[in-house]
Write an enzyme that holds these catalytic residues in place. Sequence first.
Site, mmCIF file in Angstrom:
data_model
loop_
_atom_site.group_PDB
_atom_site.id
_atom_site.type_symbol
_atom_site.label_atom_id
_atom_site.label_comp_id
_atom_site.label_asym_id
_atom_site.label_seq_id
_atom_site.Cartn_x
_atom_site.Cartn_y
_atom_site.Cartn_z
ATOM 1 N N HIS A 137 -6.739 -8.962 -11.320
ATOM 2 C CA HIS A 137 -7.509 -10.835 -10.364
ATOM 3 C C HIS A 137 -9.218 -11.136 -11.316
ATOM 4 O O HIS A 137 -9.360 -12.251 -10.972
ATOM 5 C CB HIS A 137 -9.031 -9.508 -9.460
ATOM 6 C CG HIS A 137 -7.177 -8.543 -8.762
ATOM 7 N ND1 HIS A 137 -5.912 -9.231 -8.510
ATOM 8 C CD2 HIS A 137 -7.974 -6.864 -8.356
ATOM 9 C CE1 HIS A 137 -5.354 -7.900 -7.537
ATOM 10 N NE2 HIS A 137 -6.165 -7.055 -7.891
ATOM 11 N N ASP A 160 -6.277 -1.507 -13.331
ATOM 12 C CA ASP A 160 -6.127 -2.060 -11.790
ATOM 13 C C ASP A 160 -6.529 -3.670 -11.082
ATOM 14 O O ASP A 160 -6.239 -4.102 -10.321
ATOM 15 C CB ASP A 160 -6.537 -0.274 -11.321
ATOM 16 C CG ASP A 160 -6.552 -1.126 -9.250
ATOM 17 O OD1 ASP A 160 -4.886 -1.268 -8.827
ATOM 18 O OD2 ASP A 160 -6.873 -0.614 -8.808
ATOM 19 N N ARG A 168 12.741 3.968 1.944
ATOM 20 C CA ARG A 168 14.291 5.456 2.045
ATOM 21 C C ARG A 168 14.102 5.896 3.487
ATOM 22 O O ARG A 168 13.125 6.107 3.778
ATOM 23 C CB ARG A 168 13.593 6.244 0.572
ATOM 24 C CG ARG A 168 14.657 6.965 0.864
ATOM 25 C CD ARG A 168 14.542 7.895 -0.343
ATOM 26 N NE ARG A 168 13.782 7.182 -1.950
ATOM 27 C CZ ARG A 168 14.499 7.705 -2.911
ATOM 28 N NH1 ARG A 168 14.681 8.972 -3.181
ATOM 29 N NH2 ARG A 168 13.725 7.495 -4.196
#
Length: 491
Positions: free
Chosen positions: A241, A236, A46
């Site tokens: 992971h 997270d 943007r």
Amino acid sequence: LISQPFDMIVFGGRGDLARRKLIPALYHLAREQRLPDDGRIICVSRGAMANEDFVKMMHDDCITHSGDGTKDGQFDEQSWASFATRLTYLGLDATDIKSYESLATLLKGREEVVRAFYLATAPDIFGPIAANLKALNLVTPASRLVLEKPLGKDLASAHEINAAVAKAFTEPQTYRIDHYLGKETVQNLMVLRFANALFEPLWNRTYIDHVQISVAETVGVGGRWKYYNESGALRDMVQNHLLQLICLTAMEPPSTLDADMIRDEKLKVLRALQPIHAADVAHATVRGQYKAGNITGKTVSGYLEETDSEAHSNTETFVAIKVAIENWRWAGVPFYIRTGKRLPSRSSEIVVQFKTPPHSPYPESAGTIHPNKLVMRLQPDEGIRLIMLNKGRGPGELKLRQTALDLSFAETFGGRSPDAYERLLLDVIRGRPALFMRLDELEAAWRWIDGIQQGWSDTALAPKPYAAGSWGPSAAIALIERDGRTWHEDD
Ligand code: BG6
């Protein structure tokens, strides 16, 4: 290895990921001549910006974020100058179809070329972007869609996002990134297991006592408090992971390296994870949140004092879990995992601890028979260490000494250690999805995570405080010590 001509369109092209990881990774690929001359990188974001200002910004970022200290990793102006000609910046509001005009013009006439749309934006606009691309006929058969994490915040939202993008891109066109799979040592895990005859016969409940996976970071949440606070360490780090590391450690050997063969095997592991619900969270999980403390001599603030933070939060910045895999190979072999921010060192490793020999002919005075351990260091100092006992030198009384066969990848292979994104971006261009998460894998991972998250909320299990610079709350030590085991410490 040169990939085919491509256009890579990065949404979020001025964002943190593009600046720290994607552009530096593409620069290194170009520098090492792994990209064809006809390979364009179009960054969209943007807001307007002159192309030359954008290129200058990326140039400076690349200097800051590229290089691993080796000679091959150093930034070099000449290779940058030729790389810079690939870069174009376009101001575009991703949710407004009318602003896609200049992108469409730029892509026109290149329908045959590999077209990779890389979405490094907030996941709530993945669906709208995919819909806009489709409505404008920009999705060609040679197109790929790369999705960054977080892919939702639970199974329901992940499902929604994936259903929305699936209206424009097929599953084989969809590349869900988990950058841990691009790390050299993580890929080496499969080679170590499946290209050597030595380990696999021992890789089961008969010989392995337990497995530990630690991903420790010294950094705090930095400027990402708002995002992180909605997420926490479980979503997270563990959802992606750490679960991927469990999969690669625990999976059965695939019969070929075909992407689906590998992903089928990983999926079986995810489906075999014993669910953890409200009744289990108190003994199988530990949540922590860092307070102010000291890391290598530097005083750092607590989670609730970071920029943009609020006075109260129940978000965990540390999590430890005792994971059980319910299948024949792993029955009774716990996987202890932990990850956290503001821990004493940045180190990630997988430790496979073998059982102690069933009988010792040595007198007590010779010393303890410590179990063998195979330590796979993911970062830093990538390498493999096999810890074993040998006889201490000398004609005196026999002493057993703990010693290690130590393989450092830096010393053995030399040169630069490529960043995980280099391999993954190249795989996207080459159309190799093996290192990306398939939808069913993602959903299985979320299902397991949702159970824990729900358990925490049902039991109102609040994170325990830990001082920055410590190894998390003492409960994380108790989690493993209760079972008569200890977290591995490098000497
Ligand atoms: C990201 C997380 O996926 O991985 C971050 O969102 C974390 O919070 C990062 O810091 C760790 O990656 P690496 O490659 O530095 O271990």
